[in-house]
Design a protein around this motif. Structure first.
Motif, PDB file in Angstrom:
ATOM      1  N   MET A  15     -16.254   6.573   1.416  1.00 49.40           N
ATOM      2  CA  MET A  15     -15.711   7.211   0.224  1.00 49.40           C
ATOM      3  C   MET A  15     -14.600   8.164   0.661  1.00 49.40           C
ATOM      4  SD  MET A  15     -17.409   6.285  -2.489  1.00 49.40           S
ATOM      5  CE  MET A  15     -18.720   5.078  -2.505  1.00 49.40           C
ATOM      6  N   ARG A  16     -13.559   8.215  -0.151  1.00 50.91           N
ATOM      7  CA  ARG A  16     -12.479   9.169   0.089  1.00 50.91           C
ATOM      8  C   ARG A  16     -11.912   9.568  -1.265  1.00 50.91           C
ATOM      9  NH1 ARG A  16      -7.976   6.481  -1.231  1.00 50.91           N
ATOM     10  NH2 ARG A  16      -7.581   4.364  -0.492  1.00 50.91           N
ATOM     11  N   TYR A  17     -11.144  10.649  -1.256  1.00 49.43           N
ATOM     12  CA  TYR A  17     -10.454  11.028  -2.480  1.00 49.43           C
ATOM     13  C   TYR A  17      -9.430   9.946  -2.840  1.00 49.43           C
ATOM     14  CZ  TYR A  17     -12.343  15.768  -2.208  1.00 49.43           C
ATOM     15  OH  TYR A  17     -13.179  16.838  -2.161  1.00 49.43           O
ATOM     16  N   THR A  18      -9.296   9.710  -4.120  1.00 47.88           N
ATOM     17  CA  THR A  18      -8.321   8.743  -4.610  1.00 47.88           C
ATOM     18  C   THR A  18      -6.908   9.230  -4.297  1.00 47.88           C
ATOM     19  OG1 THR A  18      -9.820   8.022  -6.347  1.00 47.88           O
ATOM     20  CG2 THR A  18      -7.478   7.573  -6.692  1.00 47.88           C
ATOM     21  N   GLU A  19      -6.058   8.303  -3.926  1.00 44.71           N
ATOM     22  CA  GLU A  19      -4.661   8.587  -3.610  1.00 44.71           C
ATOM     23  C   GLU A  19      -3.769   7.859  -4.614  1.00 44.71           C
ATOM     24  OE1 GLU A  19      -4.503   6.956   0.314  1.00 44.71           O
ATOM     25  OE2 GLU A  19      -5.767   8.542   1.158  1.00 44.71           O
ATOM     26  N   LEU A  20      -2.552   8.338  -4.769  1.00 45.54           N
ATOM     27  CA  LEU A  20      -1.615   7.688  -5.690  1.00 45.54           C
ATOM     28  C   LEU A  20      -1.425   6.213  -5.354  1.00 45.54           C
ATOM     29  CD1 LEU A  20       1.107  10.473  -6.101  1.00 45.54           C
ATOM     30  CD2 LEU A  20      -0.738   9.871  -7.693  1.00 45.54           C
ATOM     31  N   SER A  21      -1.478   5.880  -4.078  1.00 47.55           N
ATOM     32  CA  SER A  21      -1.293   4.489  -3.661  1.00 47.55           C
ATOM     33  C   SER A  21      -2.422   3.572  -4.152  1.00 47.55           C
ATOM     34  CB  SER A  21      -1.162   4.404  -2.143  1.00 47.55           C
ATOM     35  OG  SER A  21      -2.335   4.892  -1.519  1.00 47.55           O
ATOM     36  N   ASP A  22      -3.552   4.131  -4.581  1.00 50.65           N
ATOM     37  CA  ASP A  22      -4.658   3.320  -5.105  1.00 50.65           C
ATOM     38  C   ASP A  22      -4.326   2.718  -6.472  1.00 50.65           C
ATOM     39  OD1 ASP A  22      -6.234   3.843  -2.864  1.00 50.65           O
ATOM     40  OD2 ASP A  22      -7.114   5.638  -3.785  1.00 50.65           O
ATOM     41  N   ALA A  23      -3.221   3.143  -7.058  1.00 45.60           N
ATOM     42  CA  ALA A  23      -2.812   2.594  -8.355  1.00 45.60           C
ATOM     43  C   ALA A  23      -2.613   1.082  -8.277  1.00 45.60           C
ATOM     44  CB  ALA A  23      -1.536   3.276  -8.846  1.00 45.60           C
ATOM     45  N   LYS A  24      -2.152   0.602  -7.141  1.00 44.45           N
ATOM     46  CA  LYS A  24      -1.914  -0.834  -6.972  1.00 44.45           C
ATOM     47  C   LYS A  24      -3.211  -1.625  -7.181  1.00 44.45           C
ATOM     48  CE  LYS A  24      -0.501  -4.143  -3.398  1.00 44.45           C
ATOM     49  NZ  LYS A  24      -1.760  -4.685  -2.912  1.00 44.45           N
ATOM     50  N   GLU A  25      -4.279  -1.214  -6.503  1.00 44.06           N
ATOM     51  CA  GLU A  25      -5.557  -1.909  -6.646  1.00 44.06           C
ATOM     52  C   GLU A  25      -6.120  -1.740  -8.051  1.00 44.06           C
ATOM     53  OE1 GLU A  25      -4.787  -0.179  -3.890  1.00 44.06           O
ATOM     54  OE2 GLU A  25      -4.925  -1.734  -2.356  1.00 44.06           O
ATOM     55  N   LEU A  26      -6.011  -0.528  -8.597  1.00 45.99           N
ATOM     56  CA  LEU A  26      -6.531  -0.293  -9.940  1.00 45.99           C
ATOM     57  C   LEU A  26      -5.858  -1.228 -10.940  1.00 45.99           C
ATOM     58  CD1 LEU A  26      -8.317   1.213 -11.927  1.00 45.99           C
ATOM     59  CD2 LEU A  26      -6.597   3.035 -11.992  1.00 45.99           C
ATOM     60  N   LYS A  27      -4.538  -1.367 -10.827  1.00 45.55           N
ATOM     61  CA  LYS A  27      -3.830  -2.277 -11.740  1.00 45.55           C
ATOM     62  C   LYS A  27      -4.303  -3.718 -11.531  1.00 45.55           C
ATOM     63  CE  LYS A  27       0.385  -3.910 -13.682  1.00 45.55           C
ATOM     64  NZ  LYS A  27       1.741  -3.658 -14.025  1.00 45.55           N
ATOM     65  N   GLU A  28      -4.493  -4.125 -10.285  1.00 46.97           N
ATOM     66  CA  GLU A  28      -4.992  -5.482 -10.011  1.00 46.97           C
ATOM     67  C   GLU A  28      -6.356  -5.694 -10.649  1.00 46.97           C
ATOM     68  OE1 GLU A  28      -4.973  -6.174  -5.771  1.00 46.97           O
ATOM     69  OE2 GLU A  28      -2.795  -5.924  -5.663  1.00 46.97           O
ATOM     70  N   TRP A  29      -7.256  -4.711 -10.498  1.00 47.52           N
ATOM     71  CA  TRP A  29      -8.603  -4.857 -11.063  1.00 47.52           C
ATOM     72  C   TRP A  29      -8.561  -4.930 -12.582  1.00 47.52           C
ATOM     73  CZ3 TRP A  29     -10.251  -0.146  -7.728  1.00 47.52           C
ATOM     74  CH2 TRP A  29     -10.332  -0.533  -6.386  1.00 47.52           C
ATOM     75  N   LEU A  30      -7.752  -4.065 -13.190  1.00 45.38           N
ATOM     76  CA  LEU A  30      -7.661  -4.070 -14.651  1.00 45.38           C
ATOM     77  C   LEU A  30      -6.978  -5.332 -15.173  1.00 45.38           C
ATOM     78  CD1 LEU A  30      -6.758  -0.336 -15.322  1.00 45.38           C
ATOM     79  CD2 LEU A  30      -8.903  -1.497 -15.940  1.00 45.38           C
TER      80      LEU A  30
END
Length: 176
Positions: A15-30
């Protein structure tokens, strides 16, 4: 209260704090086929808006990303309240990438996010809203969340069909 002893987290999960770069994966999942059935967005513009709002909370260190062998596999975010009279409670959102569901990652994210909420942000009550038919409700119940209300006409799909939502909450006691 439900048992928090769900599945043991898999090897290689961090586990780690969310980073702005995680937006890429979040968009893929959504954007995964079928996933929007469980979320209110209906096109890329709305998904982009949701991703920006969700990832935006990372600046407050109130969002966690589950990482499996270096690859983001899920995100859970506290939607912190800006008003002191509401600061004791918090809604949260969670999503797990399709290839990682059913492995205990969601339970581990909720456990860690609950700890962060209680210890760092002094949250007393966590709550969520979920589509009435969403299979994730089983996880929320196992994690100790209880239903406190329903709305039958929450979402109006493009075809005119209505979908309901369920409100669930959990008090973060000293034992949580």
């Amino acid at each position: 209260m439900g048992s928090e002893e769900c599945k043991k987290p898999p090897e290689g999960l961090d586990m780690r704090y969310t980073e702005l770069s995680d937006a890429k994966e979040l968009k893929e999942w959504l954007s995964e086929p079928g996933i929007l059935r469980w979320f209110p967005m209906c096109d890329d513009v709305e998904i982009d808006d949701a991703v920006n709002r969700w990832i935006g909370f990372s600046r407050y260190k109130c969002s966690l990303t589950a990482v499996m062998n270096g690859i983001p596999c899920g995100i859970a975010t506290l939607y912190l309240q800006p008003y002191r009279k509401l600061a004791h409670q918090c809604e949260f959102g969670i999503i797990i990438g399709s290839g990682y569901r059913g492995m205990g990652i969601g339970a581990d994210l909720i456990k860690n996010l609950s700890h962060l909420a209680k210890e760092y942000f002094h949250i007393e009550l966590l709550h969520l809203q979920v589509y009435a038919e969403n299979p994730a409700m089983r996880l929320y119940k196992r994690m100790g969340f209880v239903e406190f209300g329903r709305q039958t006409h929450w979402i109006k799909e493009l075809n005119g069909e209505y979908r309901g939502r369920v409100f669930m909450e959990k008090f973060l006691s000293k034992e949580s």
